[in-house]
Design a protein around this motif. Structure first.
Motif, PDB file in Angstrom:
ATOM      1  N   ALA A 172       0.805  -1.226   0.000  1.00  0.00           N
ATOM      2  CA  ALA A 172       0.000   0.000   0.000  1.00  0.00           C
ATOM      3  C   ALA A 172       0.831   1.266   0.000  1.00  0.00           C
ATOM      4  CB  ALA A 172      -0.927  -0.012   1.203  1.00  0.00           C
ATOM      5  N   ASN A 173       1.904   1.293   0.809  1.00  0.00           N
ATOM      6  CA  ASN A 173       2.620   2.572   0.910  1.00  0.00           C
ATOM      7  C   ASN A 173       3.329   2.948  -0.372  1.00  0.00           C
ATOM      8  OD1 ASN A 173       4.016   0.313   1.662  1.00  0.00           O
ATOM      9  ND2 ASN A 173       5.447   1.377   2.988  1.00  0.00           N
ATOM     10  N   PHE A 174       3.560   1.967  -1.263  1.00  0.00           N
ATOM     11  CA  PHE A 174       4.192   2.293  -2.540  1.00  0.00           C
ATOM     12  C   PHE A 174       3.171   2.510  -3.650  1.00  0.00           C
ATOM     13  CE2 PHE A 174       7.303  -0.476  -0.337  1.00  0.00           C
ATOM     14  CZ  PHE A 174       8.254   0.492  -0.104  1.00  0.00           C
ATOM     15  N   ASN A 175       2.036   1.851  -3.560  1.00  0.00           N
ATOM     16  CA  ASN A 175       1.105   1.861  -4.692  1.00  0.00           C
ATOM     17  C   ASN A 175      -0.226   2.546  -4.416  1.00  0.00           C
ATOM     18  OD1 ASN A 175       3.012   0.442  -6.179  1.00  0.00           O
ATOM     19  ND2 ASN A 175       2.255  -1.532  -5.485  1.00  0.00           N
ATOM     20  N   ILE A 176      -0.826   2.294  -3.261  1.00  0.00           N
ATOM     21  CA  ILE A 176      -2.162   2.848  -2.995  1.00  0.00           C
ATOM     22  C   ILE A 176      -2.064   4.235  -2.373  1.00  0.00           C
ATOM     23  CG2 ILE A 176      -4.365   2.438  -1.874  1.00  0.00           C
ATOM     24  CD1 ILE A 176      -3.671   0.400  -4.005  1.00  0.00           C
ATOM     25  N   VAL A 177      -1.150   4.401  -1.414  1.00  0.00           N
ATOM     26  CA  VAL A 177      -1.002   5.718  -0.777  1.00  0.00           C
ATOM     27  C   VAL A 177      -0.620   6.806  -1.795  1.00  0.00           C
ATOM     28  CG1 VAL A 177       0.423   7.020   0.851  1.00  0.00           C
ATOM     29  CG2 VAL A 177      -0.619   4.869   1.555  1.00  0.00           C
ATOM     30  N   PRO A 178       0.345   6.547  -2.706  1.00  0.00           N
ATOM     31  CA  PRO A 178       0.639   7.582  -3.712  1.00  0.00           C
ATOM     32  C   PRO A 178      -0.575   7.920  -4.576  1.00  0.00           C
ATOM     33  CG  PRO A 178       2.362   5.934  -3.706  1.00  0.00           C
ATOM     34  CD  PRO A 178       1.303   5.439  -2.787  1.00  0.00           C
TER      35      PRO A 178
ATOM     36  N   GLY B 130      -4.179   3.157 -10.225  1.00  0.00           N
ATOM     37  CA  GLY B 130      -3.538   3.864 -11.334  1.00  0.00           C
ATOM     38  C   GLY B 130      -2.024   3.698 -11.367  1.00  0.00           C
ATOM     39  N   VAL B 131      -1.388   3.715 -10.197  1.00  0.00           N
ATOM     40  CA  VAL B 131       0.074   3.577 -10.154  1.00  0.00           C
ATOM     41  C   VAL B 131       0.468   2.156 -10.542  1.00  0.00           C
ATOM     42  CG1 VAL B 131       2.114   3.730  -8.679  1.00  0.00           C
ATOM     43  CG2 VAL B 131       0.279   5.400  -8.432  1.00  0.00           C
ATOM     44  N   ILE B 132      -0.278   1.169 -10.031  1.00  0.00           N
ATOM     45  CA  ILE B 132       0.025  -0.230 -10.356  1.00  0.00           C
ATOM     46  C   ILE B 132      -0.086  -0.455 -11.863  1.00  0.00           C
ATOM     47  CG2 ILE B 132      -0.778  -2.609 -10.079  1.00  0.00           C
ATOM     48  CD1 ILE B 132      -1.663  -1.834  -7.272  1.00  0.00           C
ATOM     49  N   ARG B 133      -1.135   0.101 -12.472  1.00  0.00           N
ATOM     50  CA  ARG B 133      -1.343  -0.092 -13.903  1.00  0.00           C
ATOM     51  C   ARG B 133      -0.125   0.314 -14.730  1.00  0.00           C
ATOM     52  NH1 ARG B 133      -6.553  -1.523 -14.473  1.00  0.00           N
ATOM     53  NH2 ARG B 133      -7.743  -0.466 -12.853  1.00  0.00           N
ATOM     54  N   VAL B 134       0.478   1.472 -14.420  1.00  0.00           N
ATOM     55  CA  VAL B 134       1.628   1.879 -15.233  1.00  0.00           C
ATOM     56  C   VAL B 134       2.888   1.097 -14.846  1.00  0.00           C
ATOM     57  CG1 VAL B 134       0.695   4.203 -15.540  1.00  0.00           C
ATOM     58  CG2 VAL B 134       2.440   3.823 -13.826  1.00  0.00           C
ATOM     59  N   GLN B 135       2.880   0.428 -13.688  1.00  0.00           N
ATOM     60  CA  GLN B 135       4.079  -0.299 -13.277  1.00  0.00           C
ATOM     61  C   GLN B 135       4.103  -1.745 -13.766  1.00  0.00           C
ATOM     62  OE1 GLN B 135       5.171   2.142  -9.205  1.00  0.00           O
ATOM     63  NE2 GLN B 135       4.108   0.218  -9.005  1.00  0.00           N
TER      64      GLN B 135
END
Lengths: 225, 318
Positions: free
Chosen positions: B274-280, B291-296
């Motif tokens: 979460a702190n790397f993907n959901i919190v941002p 959204g962050v996970i999708r581009v990663q």
């Protein structure tokens, strides 16, 4: 095998789009119960682990500073700064951030940058500003895409840079676990073997960040103004 | 000795202040829930070390119920308009970046310098926690400098922190909660079960199959647990040591190092981190939580394939 049901709860819960907080507590309840942990004991276990990991939340202390600077126009200034420099594009800026993040993490300065400290106040607005100065006002989904790429540059840089530093948590964990099993490795050897992957990560993600500019150009329907 | 506990007190004071301001904000129709959420967080930080495991567990449960059932709202703290911000940005110029740069500057210097001072032979600052303590110190210095220079209304730092905290919302506690789930999984022996399944069901008869299974297993297990640190002991005990190192005579340093990095590919692709993907995603106010996970994900897949190739290439060399 029944404790594994908690993993199923996590997968199904996230896939169904339920609130993650609820999913996590349900998963803990299912797994704990299946493993024969009494409810009160389980609650205490959750409470202790939650309390012991408060250090991950220390980063929230930056909120007053970032909020105060935003109030005084920090994001606007970051946007304006890159808008004036024509060589700066969103893609190039994020490639630069990726390499700076990797190198600083490799030197052990992991908490120097981060989503709260740098991405939200500086890097994301700069990338947006660079995109706007070329292609005009961004559509909401395009703006979200630029921001997501900014966050990804931070993550990839941190993950594939930190293991080059010999005293980082993961290197210590690898070493400690191998030693428990009677295998002695030097921390320096571990950080040395993290380098090929670090270079590869820079190439792979750097290339994708670089191509963000082409993506933005396509979305804007043509070349730079 | 100054340690993390004192930093937690500061965080407790901040969240306590946010709770009080939330309670007094009548524009938030759910202000009772909002105030209760931040107040519980304040109690957890300020008194968590003293109230015992069960009380902490009760706080966790209450936070989850408030945060998970849309019982918390969003206040409307006084802030500046977009037009005012533009004007101030133009007037102040690049000096506005200075306080933001103070934080990393103090953090770097502090990481090396904080461990030095001592009183009668005992260190004044906990030498094991200099990184986090320097970050906190950097924040306090930057905040002091910003207030002295910008002269905002006295309540502004707190209200601006509330503005950001409200936009992050329940995701504030997600990283800590996931750590707690990890502890329950560990106590229930989930890791061992997964390792047994992996070794019983997967064909690992060749050196390449061992490397591929180990790396992909690290990534998948990390996707589930949200943390490569949880996956490493399990997969290394199940496949890494018995097969790659013992049976096929691979180099343990290569295996451990690249194996952990294969796990990090999973971290890029999971909402559990979460702190790397959901919190941002919350911090950047993205409409899509993933959204962050999708581009990663494309990078994660490419890096996983790359790590398998690199490990296979280097681990069996003599």
């Amino acid at each position: 095998m029944w404790p594994l049901a908690g993993i199923a709860v996590v997968v199904i819960g996230f896939a169904a789009g339920l609130n993650p907080l609820i999913v996590i507590v349900l998963a803990a309840a299912v797994t704990g119960t299946a493993a024969g942990i009494a409810p009160l004991h389980l609650l205490a276990l959750l409470g202790r682990a939650y309390n012991d990991s408060r250090y991950v939340s220390i980063v929230w202390l930056v909120l007053p500073v970032i909020g105060l600077l935003e109030r005084e126009g920090l994001q606007e200034r970051a946007r304006a700064l890159v808008a004036r420099a024509r060589v700066v594009t969103a893609g190039r800026l994020l490639v630069l951030y990726l390499v700076v993040r990797q190198i600083s993490a490799g030197l052990g300065l992991l908490s120097l940058f981060g989503h709260a400290q740098t991405v939200r106040p500086l890097i994301a607005p700069m990338a947006e500003g660079a995109a706007e100065s070329r292609y005009g006002p961004l559509r909401e989904d395009t703006r979200a895409l630029v921001r997501a790429y900014a966050a990804s540059a931070d993550n990839v840089g941190a993950f594939f840079g930190e293991d080059i530093f010999v005293a980082v948590g993961s290197i210590l964990l690898i070493r400690a676990f191998l030693r428990q099993n009677g295998i002695d490795v030097a921390p320096l050897a571990l950080s040395l073997w993290a380098m090929p992957t670090a270079v590869l990560a820079f190439v792979v993600h750097g290339l994708r960040l670089w191509r963000l500019d082409a993506k933005l150009r396509r979305r804007a329907g043509g070349g730079p103004r | 000795m100054i340690g993390l506990e004192q930093v937690y007190w500061v965080a407790g004071a901040m969240f306590g202040g946010i709770a009080i301001r939330s309670w007094r904000d009548r524009s938030d129709r759910k202000r009772a829930g909002t105030a209760a959420f931040w107040a519980l967080l304040a109690v957890s930080f300020a008194f968590g070390s003293r109230i015992g495991d069960l009380a902490n567990g009760a706080i966790v449960l209450a936070l989850v119920i408030l945060g998970g059932t849309r019982a918390i709202g969003r206040g409307a703290p006084a802030t500046t308009s977009a037009r005012e911000r533009g004007a101030r940005a133009a007037a102040r110029g690049n000096a506005i970046f200075a306080p933001a740069l103070v934080i990393p500057l103090v953090a770097i210097v502090g990481t090396f310098a904080l461990a030095l001072p001592s009183w009668h032979g005992a260190p004044i600052v906990d030498p094991h926690e200099t990184t986090l303590l320097s970050l906190a110190l950097g924040v306090l210095v930057a905040l002091g400098a910003a207030i002295a220079w910008l002269r905002p209304p006295l309540i502004a730092p707190l209200d601006e922190a509330r503005r950001l905290a409200d936009s992050i919302g329940w995701a504030v506690i997600l990283p800590q909660l996931l750590a707690a789930l990890g502890a329950v999984f560990a106590a229930a022996g989930v890791g061992g079960d997964v390792g047994r399944i992996a070794t019983e069901w997967l064909p690992v008869e060749t050196p390449f199959a061992a490397v591929a299974t180990y790396c992909v297993g690290m990534a998948l297990f990390t996707v589930v647990m949200g943390n490569a640190f949880a996956a490493f002991p399990v997969m290394t005990a199940a496949i890494g040591i018995p097969l790659i190192v013992t049976r096929f005579a691979g180099n343990p340093a290569v295996m451990g190092s690249i194996g952990m990095l294969a796990g990090f590919c999973g971290t890029l692709a999971t909402p559990m981190a979460a702190n790397f993907n959901i919190v941002p995603a919350a911090l950047l106010e993205l409409p899509d939580r993933n959204g962050v996970i999708r581009v990663q994900i494309p990078t994660a897949i490419a890096m996983l394939i790359g790590n398998v190739a690199l490990m296979y290439w280097f681990v069996y060399r003599r």
